[in-house]
Design a protein around this motif. Sequence first.
Motif, mmCIF file in Angstrom:
data_model
loop_
_atom_site.group_PDB
_atom_site.id
_atom_site.type_symbol
_atom_site.label_atom_id
_atom_site.label_comp_id
_atom_site.label_asym_id
_atom_site.label_seq_id
_atom_site.Cartn_x
_atom_site.Cartn_y
_atom_site.Cartn_z
ATOM 1 N N SER A 1 4.998 -7.956 -3.647
ATOM 2 C CA SER A 1 5.409 -8.891 -2.614
ATOM 3 C C SER A 1 5.706 -8.077 -1.367
ATOM 4 O O SER A 1 6.311 -6.995 -1.449
ATOM 5 C CB SER A 1 6.664 -9.639 -3.055
ATOM 6 N N SER A 2 5.295 -8.574 -0.202
ATOM 7 C CA SER A 2 5.560 -7.829 1.027
ATOM 8 C C SER A 2 7.062 -7.676 1.263
ATOM 9 O O SER A 2 7.505 -6.712 1.896
ATOM 10 C CB SER A 2 4.902 -8.526 2.227
ATOM 11 N N ALA A 3 7.872 -8.600 0.719
ATOM 12 C CA ALA A 3 9.321 -8.469 0.826
ATOM 13 C C ALA A 3 9.824 -7.362 -0.093
ATOM 14 O O ALA A 3 10.622 -6.511 0.313
ATOM 15 C CB ALA A 3 10.000 -9.794 0.489
ATOM 16 N N GLU A 4 9.370 -7.361 -1.332
ATOM 17 C CA GLU A 4 9.784 -6.332 -2.287
ATOM 18 C C GLU A 4 9.328 -4.948 -1.838
ATOM 19 O O GLU A 4 10.026 -3.949 -2.049
ATOM 20 C CB GLU A 4 9.208 -6.650 -3.674
ATOM 21 N N PHE A 5 8.180 -4.901 -1.203
ATOM 22 C CA PHE A 5 7.628 -3.617 -0.757
ATOM 23 C C PHE A 5 8.561 -2.927 0.233
ATOM 24 O O PHE A 5 8.647 -1.702 0.277
ATOM 25 C CB PHE A 5 6.256 -3.850 -0.113
ATOM 26 N N ALA A 6 9.269 -3.722 1.022
ATOM 27 C CA ALA A 6 10.189 -3.153 2.015
ATOM 28 C C ALA A 6 11.413 -2.509 1.369
ATOM 29 O O ALA A 6 12.095 -1.710 1.996
ATOM 30 C CB ALA A 6 10.630 -4.239 2.995
ATOM 31 N N HIS A 7 11.672 -2.830 0.089
ATOM 32 C CA HIS A 7 12.856 -2.311 -0.598
ATOM 33 C C HIS A 7 12.545 -0.997 -1.316
ATOM 34 O O HIS A 7 12.908 -0.819 -2.486
ATOM 35 C CB HIS A 7 13.381 -3.350 -1.595
ATOM 36 N N ALA B 1 -4.109 -6.563 2.623
ATOM 37 C CA ALA B 1 -3.030 -7.444 3.069
ATOM 38 C C ALA B 1 -3.516 -8.891 3.081
ATOM 39 O O ALA B 1 -4.388 -9.249 3.869
ATOM 40 C CB ALA B 1 -2.577 -7.030 4.466
ATOM 41 N N PHE B 2 -2.954 -9.720 2.203
ATOM 42 C CA PHE B 2 -3.322 -11.137 2.159
ATOM 43 C C PHE B 2 -2.452 -11.915 3.139
ATOM 44 O O PHE B 2 -1.218 -11.853 3.073
ATOM 45 C CB PHE B 2 -3.154 -11.696 0.746
ATOM 46 N N ALA C 1 4.828 -10.214 10.130
ATOM 47 C CA ALA C 1 5.802 -9.241 10.622
ATOM 48 C C ALA C 1 5.775 -7.968 9.783
ATOM 49 O O ALA C 1 5.880 -6.849 10.314
ATOM 50 C CB ALA C 1 7.203 -9.857 10.604
ATOM 51 N N ALA C 2 5.616 -8.122 8.463
ATOM 52 C CA ALA C 2 5.569 -6.952 7.582
ATOM 53 C C ALA C 2 4.338 -6.103 7.868
ATOM 54 O O ALA C 2 4.408 -4.865 7.893
ATOM 55 C CB ALA C 2 5.577 -7.409 6.126
ATOM 56 N N TYR C 3 3.192 -6.761 8.109
ATOM 57 C CA TYR C 3 1.962 -6.018 8.360
ATOM 58 C C TYR C 3 2.003 -5.318 9.722
ATOM 59 O O TYR C 3 1.456 -4.221 9.880
ATOM 60 C CB TYR C 3 0.759 -6.952 8.274
ATOM 61 N N GLU C 4 2.647 -5.932 10.684
ATOM 62 C CA GLU C 4 2.805 -5.284 11.992
ATOM 63 C C GLU C 4 3.560 -3.963 11.850
ATOM 64 O O GLU C 4 3.193 -2.947 12.471
ATOM 65 C CB GLU C 4 3.529 -6.218 12.955
ATOM 66 N N GLN C 5 4.587 -3.969 11.020
ATOM 67 C CA GLN C 5 5.358 -2.746 10.802
ATOM 68 C C GLN C 5 4.517 -1.676 10.117
ATOM 69 O O GLN C 5 4.620 -0.480 10.446
ATOM 70 C CB GLN C 5 6.601 -3.068 9.969
ATOM 71 N N LEU C 6 3.672 -2.077 9.177
ATOM 72 C CA LEU C 6 2.831 -1.105 8.477
ATOM 73 C C LEU C 6 1.788 -0.496 9.414
ATOM 74 O O LEU C 6 1.487 0.703 9.336
ATOM 75 C CB LEU C 6 2.140 -1.771 7.284
ATOM 76 N N ILE C 7 1.249 -1.321 10.295
ATOM 77 C CA ILE C 7 0.274 -0.806 11.261
ATOM 78 C C ILE C 7 0.944 0.207 12.193
ATOM 79 O O ILE C 7 0.350 1.228 12.554
ATOM 80 C CB ILE C 7 -0.370 -1.961 12.046
ATOM 81 N N GLU C 8 2.199 -0.069 12.556
ATOM 82 C CA GLU C 8 2.935 0.885 13.388
ATOM 83 C C GLU C 8 3.101 2.234 12.678
ATOM 84 O O GLU C 8 3.165 3.275 13.324
ATOM 85 C CB GLU C 8 4.305 0.319 13.746
#
Length: 347
Positions: free
Chosen positions: A240-246, A260-261, A273-280
Motif C-alpha cells: 500500500s502506498s500508505a504502508e510504504f511510507a512507514h 505505480a497504480f 501525492a505519494a508518487y510525487e514524493q517518490l519522483i522527487e
Amino acid sequence: MSNPDPWMLREAREIPDVTARQLERQEAVIQRLADIVRERSPRFVVTIARGASDHAATFLKYSIETHLGLPVSAAAPSVTTVYRRALKLDGALVIAVSQSGASPDVVEPLQAARHAGATTLAIVNVEDSPLARAAEFVLPMYAAEERAVTATKSYVASLTAGLNLLSHLQPDASLRGALTRLPDVLRDALALEEHARDRAERYRFATSMMILARGLHFGVALESALKLKETSGVLAEAYSSAEFAHGPTRVIEAGFPVVAFQSRDAAAPLTLAAYEQLIEKGAELLLIGDDVPLPSPVRLVTPPSGHPLTDPLASVLALYFFAAHLALARGLDPDSPPSLQKVTLTR
C-alpha cells in the motif's frame, strides 16, 4: 529460446471474451445465490485462497467492505490443515477462490467451515473439482482451460465473478452498467499491449521493483508482484502506498523502478501525492491507470470503466502485457518459469 507469442499473452487477450461469457452464463445461478445469501444475512465474510487467488480475495475484501459494509478476513489455512483447530464460523459467508480447486489447504478449510455452519461458496474454474464438491454453492469462472503456468484469465474471472455477485446482493445500477460495459472496456485495453512491449524494454535489466497501490487496486498490486517474480525472476514487492511510507520508502534511490497504480476513486489524491514524493527522490515510475500530471515519462493509461470497482480490471490486463513482454525482453519464456507448475498442492 523464448516463445514469441506465449500462452500467457494469448490467454490475457482472451480476458474480454471470458468476461462476456461469464456474465452471460452466471445470471441464473447468481440471482438464486444472491437471494439465499441475503436471506441468511451473514455477519461477516472469510476468504480462503492461495497464490494469485489470494490476491483476488484481497480485491474482493475491498470490494465487499466498500460495497456491502461487511467485514472481511482472510483465513490462515494452516490453522485447519496443520494445527487442526476448528473455527467458530456460524453466521459467516466463507468464500474460497481457486483456479484448479485441487489444493488441500483450500479444500479442507472450506469443508471445515461448512461443517461449522457457515454458508460456503467456491469461486472456481474447474467445476468438478474437490473444492466445488466441498462447497454448498459454486460460482464457476467460465475461463476455460488455462495452459500458461501463470494465471491470467482465471484471476480476472475471479474478480468479475465476485463483482457480479455483489451487484446482485446490493443492486447498484451504476455497477451493473459498468459490468455490462466491461467486456468492451477490456477490448479497448487490448491496445495497451504494444505500449507495454515498448515499456518493458526500458526495464529489461531491472533486478528488483516496488509495486504500489491503494485500496481497490491493492490486490492488483499483489498480483503484479507475483507475476513479475514468476515470469522474470524480478524481486518485486507490493505495498500500500500508505504502508510504504512507514519504513520501506528508505530503499528508494535515484533510478529505482516503481510500478505505480493510479486509480480514479477516492484513493487517487493520496496515491498521487505519494508518487510525487517518490519522483522527487529520483524513483523511475511506470504509471498504470489514470493519466495524471506527474513528470513520469513511462505510463500505461487504461480506459475508464465507469465505476471504481471495475476500473482495476483494465489495470490488471495492462500489467499482464507488461510482465509477459518483460520476460520476453529478457530472453525468457513466461510460460515456463523455473520451479513452478500449473497446479500447486500444499497443506
